[in-house]
Design an enzyme around this catalytic site. Structure first.
Site, PDB file in Angstrom:
ATOM      1  N   PHE A 110       0.857  -1.187   0.000  1.00 27.38           N
ATOM      2  CA  PHE A 110       0.000   0.000   0.000  1.00 27.38           C
ATOM      3  C   PHE A 110       0.890   1.233   0.000  1.00 27.38           C
ATOM      4  O   PHE A 110       1.593   1.491   0.987  1.00 27.38           O
ATOM      5  CB  PHE A 110      -0.856  -0.056   1.262  1.00 27.38           C
ATOM      6  CG  PHE A 110      -1.783   1.100   1.501  1.00 27.38           C
ATOM      7  CD1 PHE A 110      -3.060   1.129   0.943  1.00 27.38           C
ATOM      8  CD2 PHE A 110      -1.413   2.140   2.351  1.00 27.38           C
ATOM      9  CE1 PHE A 110      -3.938   2.187   1.215  1.00 27.38           C
ATOM     10  CE2 PHE A 110      -2.289   3.191   2.628  1.00 27.38           C
ATOM     11  CZ  PHE A 110      -3.551   3.206   2.059  1.00 27.38           C
ATOM     12  N   PRO A 153       8.405  10.553   0.944  1.00 29.67           N
ATOM     13  CA  PRO A 153       9.522  11.047   1.759  1.00 29.67           C
ATOM     14  C   PRO A 153       9.204  12.368   2.466  1.00 29.67           C
ATOM     15  O   PRO A 153       9.591  12.564   3.612  1.00 29.67           O
ATOM     16  CB  PRO A 153      10.656  11.223   0.729  1.00 29.67           C
ATOM     17  CG  PRO A 153      10.335  10.238  -0.346  1.00 29.67           C
ATOM     18  CD  PRO A 153       8.840  10.166  -0.415  1.00 29.67           C
ATOM     19  N   GLY A 201      14.695  -8.546  34.009  1.00 30.33           N
ATOM     20  CA  GLY A 201      16.079  -8.203  34.329  1.00 30.33           C
ATOM     21  C   GLY A 201      16.969  -8.270  33.097  1.00 30.33           C
ATOM     22  O   GLY A 201      16.537  -7.923  31.985  1.00 30.33           O
ATOM     23  N   GLU A 251       0.348   4.221  10.527  1.00 34.95           N
ATOM     24  CA  GLU A 251      -1.123   4.261  10.484  1.00 34.95           C
ATOM     25  C   GLU A 251      -1.657   5.435  11.306  1.00 34.95           C
ATOM     26  O   GLU A 251      -2.665   5.311  11.995  1.00 34.95           O
ATOM     27  CB  GLU A 251      -1.703   2.953  11.033  1.00 34.95           C
ATOM     28  CG  GLU A 251      -1.241   1.735  10.295  1.00 34.95           C
ATOM     29  CD  GLU A 251      -2.115   1.426   9.111  1.00 34.95           C
ATOM     30  OE1 GLU A 251      -3.171   2.070   8.964  1.00 34.95           O
ATOM     31  OE2 GLU A 251      -1.726   0.555   8.338  1.00 34.95           O
TER      32      GLU A 251
HETATM   33  P1  FAD Z   1       6.046  12.979  10.254  1.00 31.52           P
HETATM   34  O1  FAD Z   1       4.699  13.147   9.652  1.00 31.52           O
HETATM   35  O2  FAD Z   1       7.164  13.775   9.682  1.00 31.52           O
HETATM   36  O3  FAD Z   1       5.942  13.253  11.819  1.00 31.52           O
HETATM   37  C1  FAD Z   1       7.088  13.471  12.649  1.00 31.52           C
HETATM   38  C2  FAD Z   1       6.580  13.821  14.053  1.00 31.52           C
HETATM   39  O4  FAD Z   1       5.796  15.032  13.993  1.00 31.52           O
HETATM   40  C3  FAD Z   1       5.659  12.756  14.641  1.00 31.52           C
HETATM   41  O5  FAD Z   1       5.922  12.616  16.013  1.00 31.52           O
HETATM   42  C4  FAD Z   1       4.262  13.322  14.421  1.00 31.52           C
HETATM   43  O6  FAD Z   1       3.332  12.877  15.392  1.00 31.52           O
HETATM   44  C5  FAD Z   1       4.517  14.824  14.564  1.00 31.52           C
HETATM   45  N1  FAD Z   1       3.542  15.635  13.830  1.00 31.52           N
HETATM   46  C6  FAD Z   1       3.273  15.616  12.493  1.00 31.52           C
HETATM   47  N2  FAD Z   1       2.293  16.478  12.213  1.00 31.52           N
HETATM   48  C7  FAD Z   1       1.916  17.052  13.390  1.00 31.52           C
HETATM   49  C8  FAD Z   1       0.930  18.019  13.765  1.00 31.52           C
HETATM   50  N3  FAD Z   1       0.100  18.567  12.859  1.00 31.52           N
HETATM   51  N4  FAD Z   1       0.834  18.364  15.072  1.00 31.52           N
HETATM   52  C9  FAD Z   1       1.636  17.815  16.000  1.00 31.52           C
HETATM   53  N5  FAD Z   1       2.576  16.903  15.717  1.00 31.52           N
HETATM   54  C10 FAD Z   1       2.722  16.523  14.418  1.00 31.52           C
HETATM   55  N6  FAD Z   1       3.149   4.062   4.975  1.00 31.52           N
HETATM   56  C11 FAD Z   1       2.463   3.568   3.899  1.00 31.52           C
HETATM   57  O7  FAD Z   1       1.900   4.316   3.104  1.00 31.52           O
HETATM   58  N7  FAD Z   1       2.388   2.213   3.684  1.00 31.52           N
HETATM   59  C12 FAD Z   1       2.991   1.309   4.510  1.00 31.52           C
HETATM   60  O8  FAD Z   1       2.901   0.089   4.287  1.00 31.52           O
HETATM   61  C13 FAD Z   1       3.743   1.812   5.643  1.00 31.52           C
HETATM   62  N8  FAD Z   1       4.444   0.953   6.436  1.00 31.52           N
HETATM   63  C14 FAD Z   1       5.312   1.464   7.392  1.00 31.52           C
HETATM   64  C15 FAD Z   1       6.197   0.616   8.051  1.00 31.52           C
HETATM   65  C16 FAD Z   1       7.127   1.124   8.957  1.00 31.52           C
HETATM   66  C17 FAD Z   1       8.127   0.210   9.601  1.00 31.52           C
HETATM   67  C18 FAD Z   1       7.121   2.515   9.254  1.00 31.52           C
HETATM   68  C19 FAD Z   1       8.097   3.094  10.254  1.00 31.52           C
HETATM   69  C20 FAD Z   1       6.242   3.356   8.615  1.00 31.52           C
HETATM   70  C21 FAD Z   1       5.337   2.850   7.656  1.00 31.52           C
HETATM   71  N9  FAD Z   1       4.519   3.712   6.903  1.00 31.52           N
HETATM   72  C22 FAD Z   1       3.792   3.228   5.837  1.00 31.52           C
HETATM   73  C23 FAD Z   1       4.625   5.172   7.083  1.00 31.52           C
HETATM   74  C24 FAD Z   1       3.935   5.700   8.329  1.00 31.52           C
HETATM   75  O9  FAD Z   1       2.550   5.662   8.183  1.00 31.52           O
HETATM   76  C25 FAD Z   1       4.503   7.113   8.593  1.00 31.52           C
HETATM   77  O10 FAD Z   1       5.823   6.953   9.080  1.00 31.52           O
HETATM   78  C26 FAD Z   1       3.658   7.895   9.580  1.00 31.52           C
HETATM   79  O11 FAD Z   1       2.429   8.255   9.008  1.00 31.52           O
HETATM   80  C27 FAD Z   1       4.363   9.163  10.076  1.00 31.52           C
HETATM   81  O12 FAD Z   1       4.858   9.914   9.011  1.00 31.52           O
HETATM   82  P2  FAD Z   1       6.381  10.430   9.027  1.00 31.52           P
HETATM   83  O13 FAD Z   1       7.247   9.269   9.363  1.00 31.52           O
HETATM   84  O14 FAD Z   1       6.624  11.139   7.763  1.00 31.52           O
HETATM   85  O15 FAD Z   1       6.459  11.423  10.261  1.00 31.52           O
END
Ligand code: FAD
Length: 387
Positions: free
Chosen positions: A128, A133, A342, A366
């Site tokens: 999905f 990035p 531990g 998610e």
């Molecule tokens: P960012 O959006 O950059 O967030 C960084 C921090 O800022 C977080 O703590 C967030 O809570 C905070 N933040 C962001 N916006 C706000 C706001 N408005 N107010 C306050 N705080 C905020 N995605 C897919 O599409 N398909 C997949 O199959 C999938 N699998 C994954 C598997 C793994 C192992 C991982 C790590 C991620 C996966 N993801 C997938 C992506 C995942 O859904 C995203 O990493 C997630 O939505 C967060 O986005 P980001 O990493 O860009 O963090």
């Protein structure tokens, strides 16, 4: 496993059978090797078709050979899989809720016939592609485009953090269709062997190691018109899939916490210090009591969600509450379980540290914990605080 409030008594025969089948599978086929897979950063790919044969992919859907099980049975299945490892439950969630669900809900008859039986059996694997990035928590700002050509669309962009991308036959890719009157988001069924499609593995993850994660690069990748999901347009498409998957996470995380509880309980009963089992000390009993209480609350939330979903009353905000709470609960309780073991608790010989590091991902993907706070806050106040 722990069922302090006797929820077992409310289960139907089919639900018990599904749960027991999944529990046996995890006990016999997963637990013996999952620690090594986690260390090696590999997924037990030999189990993909076996999970299909056992009906673990989207069994809550019906038609196309799918059994249409109750939402409780489906939840219990994910609970048991995540008691094994969050990577295993992620496999079932992605295949079922994020790939089969959109095809089932929004696909053409031809798309359903081509993909649902093959994905349901595990003969084919799907992923999905929503996150990019530069756009995680705010996927509506996605930059991936789909431009019309003579007989279909040309896709350009990149998706990252995509579970199973490097081992997938099919990617459900969400992209903006460039047009004069707005750029609606549409879902595309992209076979990964198409020209212009590459999937790279993301290495050196320190969380969810027994799961393959990758990127999808789309460079002038052509897909024919018949590969567009015809039944949905706009962010409703990917968001409705996420609601399905988050429902499964609300159940799965409870399973991870249950496994941590069982491990800590057994360890504390066996391990002696100062001449008696550590379970005999008040400090350790308080930890077990708190863990049992928090797990029971998470179980109640998951069961209530199932009832609401079954009768068609479940709102996405309620799913947000359960995903948010249960992922946090499991993350916190896995840490307590680790502590009770531990020094042995930091090894892969026991599950809590593996669950603990996995749950960092589950807490984040998610919809992060923060984003679910904002979704619930918006629901409670009517005021969006995302921007
Ligand atoms: P960012 O959006 O950059 O967030 C960084 C921090 O800022 C977080 O703590 C967030 O809570 C905070 N933040 C962001 N916006 C706000 C706001 N408005 N107010 C306050 N705080 C905020 N995605 C897919 O599409 N398909 C997949 O199959 C999938 N699998 C994954 C598997 C793994 C192992 C991982 C790590 C991620 C996966 N993801 C997938 C992506 C995942 O859904 C995203 O990493 C997630 O939505 C967060 O986005 P980001 O990493 O860009 O963090």
């Amino acid at each position: 496993m722990i069922d302090y409030l006797g929820l077992e008594g409310d289960l139907g025969e089919e639900e018990r059978m599904v749960r027991d089948t999944a529990r046996d599978f995890v006990e016999n086929e997963v637990k013996p090797d999952v620690g090594q897979h986690w260390i090696d950063g590999t997924f037990p790919t030999d189990l993909i078709t076996e999970m299909g044969e056992l009906g673990f992919y989207a069994p809550n859907l019906d038609g196309y050979g799918l059994p249409g099980l109750s939402e409780t049975a489906y939840g219990l299945l994910l609970q048991e899989l995540e008691a094994g490892d969050s990577g295993l439950r992620s496999m079932a969630s992605v295949q079922g809720a994020l790939v089969m669900y959109p095809i089932h809900a929004y696909g053409s008859d031809a798309q359903k016939e081509e993909w649902l039986p093959a994905l349901g059996s595990g003969e084919r694997v799907g992923c999905f592609g929503l996150t990019e990035p530069e756009h995680g928590s705010n996927p509506s700002a996605m930059e991936t485009t789909a431009e019309r050509d003579a007989d279909g669309y040309v896709l350009n962009g990149s998706k990252t953090w995509i579970t199973n991308a490097p081992i997938s036959d099919l990617a459900v890719v969400w992209a903006k269709v460039t047009s004069a009157d707005g750029d609606p988001v549409r879902g595309f069924l992209v076979e990964t062997d198409r020209d212009g499609v590459t999937t790279n593995k993301i290495d050196e993850k320190l969380s969810l190691r027994a799961s393959i994660t990758g990127e999808i690069s789309l460079q002038n990748a052509h897909v024919p018109e018949e590969n567009v999901l015809p039944g949905v347009e706009g962010m409703k498409g990917p968001l409705s899939c996420l609601t399905q998957a988050r429902y499964g996470i609300a159940w799965g995380t409870v399973g991870a916490a249950m496994d941590c509880f069982e491990t800590a309980h057994e360890y504390a009963t066996d391990r002696e210090q100062f001449g008696k089992p550590i379970a005999g000390y008040q400090l350790q009993q308080e930890k077990l009591a708190e863990m049992a209480t928090q797990i029971s609350l998470g179980q109640l939330l998951a069961h209530r969600l199932a009832d609401l979903k079954e009768r068609g009353d479940l709102r996405p905000e309620q799913v947000s509450m359960a995903k948010r709470n249960n992922a946090r609960m499991a993350r916190e309780q896995s840490r307590v379980a680790r502590e009770m073991l531990g020094g042995n608790g930091i090894t892969a010989d026991y599950s809590p540290m593996r669950h603990l590091t996995n749950l960092e991902t589950v807490y984040t993907y998610e919809g992060t914990h923060d984003i679910h706070s904002l979704i619930i806050g918006h629901d409670l106040t009517g005021i969006p605080a995302f921007e």
